[in-house]
Design a protein around this motif. Structure first.
Motif, short mmCIF file in Angstrom:
data_model
loop_
_atom_site.label_atom_id
_atom_site.label_comp_id
_atom_site.label_asym_id
_atom_site.label_seq_id
_atom_site.Cartn_x
_atom_site.Cartn_y
_atom_site.Cartn_z
N ASN A 1 0.81 -1.22 0.00
CA ASN A 1 0.00 0.00 0.00
C ASN A 1 0.84 1.27 0.00
OD1 ASN A 1 -2.09 -1.85 0.24
ND2 ASN A 1 -3.28 -0.57 1.63
N LEU A 2 1.97 1.24 -0.70
CA LEU A 2 2.78 2.45 -0.84
C LEU A 2 2.20 3.34 -1.94
CD1 LEU A 2 6.34 0.82 -0.72
CD2 LEU A 2 5.12 1.94 1.16
N PHE A 3 2.44 4.65 -1.82
CA PHE A 3 2.01 5.57 -2.86
C PHE A 3 3.02 5.51 -4.01
CE2 PHE A 3 0.24 7.61 1.02
CZ PHE A 3 -1.11 7.53 0.68
N PRO A 4 2.62 5.07 -5.20
CA PRO A 4 3.59 4.87 -6.29
C PRO A 4 4.22 6.17 -6.79
CG PRO A 4 1.34 4.57 -7.08
CD PRO A 4 1.25 4.67 -5.59
N HIS A 5 3.50 7.30 -6.62
CA HIS A 5 4.01 8.59 -7.13
C HIS A 5 4.83 9.34 -6.08
CE1 HIS A 5 0.19 9.18 -5.12
NE2 HIS A 5 0.43 10.47 -4.99
N PHE A 6 5.01 8.74 -4.89
CA PHE A 6 5.86 9.31 -3.85
C PHE A 6 7.19 8.56 -3.83
CE2 PHE A 6 2.46 10.99 -0.61
CZ PHE A 6 2.02 11.91 -1.57
N TYR B 1 11.70 5.26 -6.26
CA TYR B 1 10.26 5.10 -6.25
C TYR B 1 9.91 3.62 -6.05
CZ TYR B 1 9.63 9.95 -7.45
OH TYR B 1 9.62 11.32 -7.39
N PRO B 2 8.75 3.35 -5.44
CA PRO B 2 8.40 1.97 -5.10
C PRO B 2 8.52 0.98 -6.26
CG PRO B 2 6.88 3.45 -4.02
CD PRO B 2 7.74 4.30 -4.91
N SER B 3 8.20 1.42 -7.48
CA SER B 3 8.22 0.50 -8.62
C SER B 3 9.61 -0.04 -8.93
CB SER B 3 7.66 1.19 -9.87
OG SER B 3 8.47 2.32 -10.21
N THR B 4 10.65 0.64 -8.42
CA THR B 4 12.02 0.19 -8.68
C THR B 4 12.53 -0.77 -7.62
OG1 THR B 4 13.08 2.01 -7.47
CG2 THR B 4 12.49 2.42 -9.77
N LEU B 5 11.72 -1.04 -6.60
CA LEU B 5 12.15 -1.88 -5.49
C LEU B 5 11.58 -3.29 -5.61
CD1 LEU B 5 11.53 0.54 -2.45
CD2 LEU B 5 13.55 0.38 -3.92
N SER B 6 12.26 -4.24 -4.99
CA SER B 6 11.72 -5.60 -4.89
C SER B 6 10.55 -5.61 -3.91
CB SER B 6 12.80 -6.56 -4.40
OG SER B 6 13.10 -6.32 -3.03
N GLY B 7 9.79 -6.69 -3.92
CA GLY B 7 8.68 -6.81 -2.98
C GLY B 7 9.14 -6.74 -1.53
N GLY B 8 10.26 -7.38 -1.25
CA GLY B 8 10.80 -7.35 0.10
C GLY B 8 11.21 -5.96 0.53
N GLN B 9 11.81 -5.21 -0.40
CA GLN B 9 12.20 -3.84 -0.09
C GLN B 9 10.97 -2.96 0.12
OE1 GLN B 9 14.62 -3.26 -3.61
NE2 GLN B 9 16.52 -3.36 -2.41
N GLN B 10 9.94 -3.15 -0.70
CA GLN B 10 8.71 -2.37 -0.53
C GLN B 10 8.06 -2.65 0.82
OE1 GLN B 10 5.97 -1.83 -3.96
NE2 GLN B 10 7.40 -3.15 -5.07
N GLN B 11 8.09 -3.91 1.25
CA GLN B 11 7.49 -4.23 2.54
C GLN B 11 8.30 -3.62 3.68
OE1 GLN B 11 4.81 -4.53 3.86
NE2 GLN B 11 4.17 -6.68 3.82
#
Length: 268
Positions: A112-117, A158-168
């Motif tokens: 649930n991260l903001f993709p544009h932030f 930005y979140p889209s450049t991160l792995s799922g683990g990094q986003q979490q």
């Protein structure tokens, strides 16, 4: 690994979270029925059970993402939901709810991260917008938390450049930024590939060692046994069994608990 020391009743005082006789239904479909739990300060409680057992709905009711129908929810003795002076079930006034909301954080399954932030803005935006913190002070706190998560070098990504683990890990940092007294995790590894699950469990384990109060909905049986003070097993919207983590995981008294744990452990 050295096992956690359970917080003593005398050290913990009253329950930080107390839920009594909670009921939630969607139309005629009763999802949770007569649920009562207490979580003491510094305690880690894992909730296990099959899909559809009401685990996530319980967390959503505890964090006001779903409206409860009946029962009582208290944080540190302050009533969030329950009977009002007119004898009707209702939520506390808005000013009291604002104070209660600051006591908890929630980490979702799907980040649930903001993709544009940017990463740092995801972590600090609530500090600035909700707590009215100075932007520089907020960034300093955010960078400290990203460093703790091993992500200081990703602050401006930005979140889209991160792995799922990094986003979490970013979502955990975001929840911690508000300095909650209790942190809820709703299946924090379910959206991750198996090789990324370990890095999230490592973060949660480190928080447990720091005596962060946590309620964790999880299907990771070995992890629940190791990190938890207590385990709650839910099925079909009710609590079937709860108690000391090792007792429930190693010597379950209920046959439904035993069958569920064996089935998941065989998968692991």
């Amino acid at each position: 690994m050295e096992q956690r020391q359970s917080p003593s009743s005398s050290a913990s005082g009253n329950a930080l979270l107390e839920i009594k006789n909670l009921r939630k239904s969607f139309g005629k479909n009763v999802v949770i029925e007569d649920i009562s739990i207490q979580v003491k300060r510094g305690e880690v409680v894992s909730i296990i059970g099959p899909s559809g057992s009401g685990k996530s709905t319980l967390l959503r009711c505890a964090t006001m993402l779903e409206k409860a129908n009946q029962g009582t929810i208290l944080y540190d003795g302050a009533q969030m939901f329950g009977l009002n002076e007119k004898g009707k079930y209702a939520y506390a006034p808005k000013t009291q709810l604002r104070e209660i909301r600051r006591k908890y954080g929630l980490v979702f399954q799907n980040f649930n991260l903001f993709p544009h932030f940017s990463v740092i803005r995801n972590v600090t935006d609530a500090l600035v917008q909700v707590l009215k913190m100075d932007k520089n002070e907020a960034r300093e706190r955010g960078m400290e938390l990203l460093g703790k998560m091993g992500l200081a070098d990703k602050a401006d990504a930005y979140p889209s450049t991160l792995s799922g683990g990094q986003q979490q890990r970013v979502s955990i940092a975001r929840a911690l930024a508000m300095r909650p007294e209790i942190l809820f995790f709703d299946e924090p590894t379910s959206a991750l590939d198996p090789e990324l699950t370990g890095e999230i469990l490592k973060v949660i384990r480190s928080l447990a060692e720091e005596h962060m109060t946590m309620v964790i909905v999880t299907h990771e049986m070995a992890f629940a046994r190791e990190v938890s003070d207590r385990v709650i097993f839910m099925d079909q919207g009710v609590i079937i069994e709860q108690g000391d983590a090792k007792e429930v995981m190693d010597r379950p008294k209920n046959e439904r608990t035993k069958a569920f744990i064996q089935r998941l452990e065989n998968r692991e």
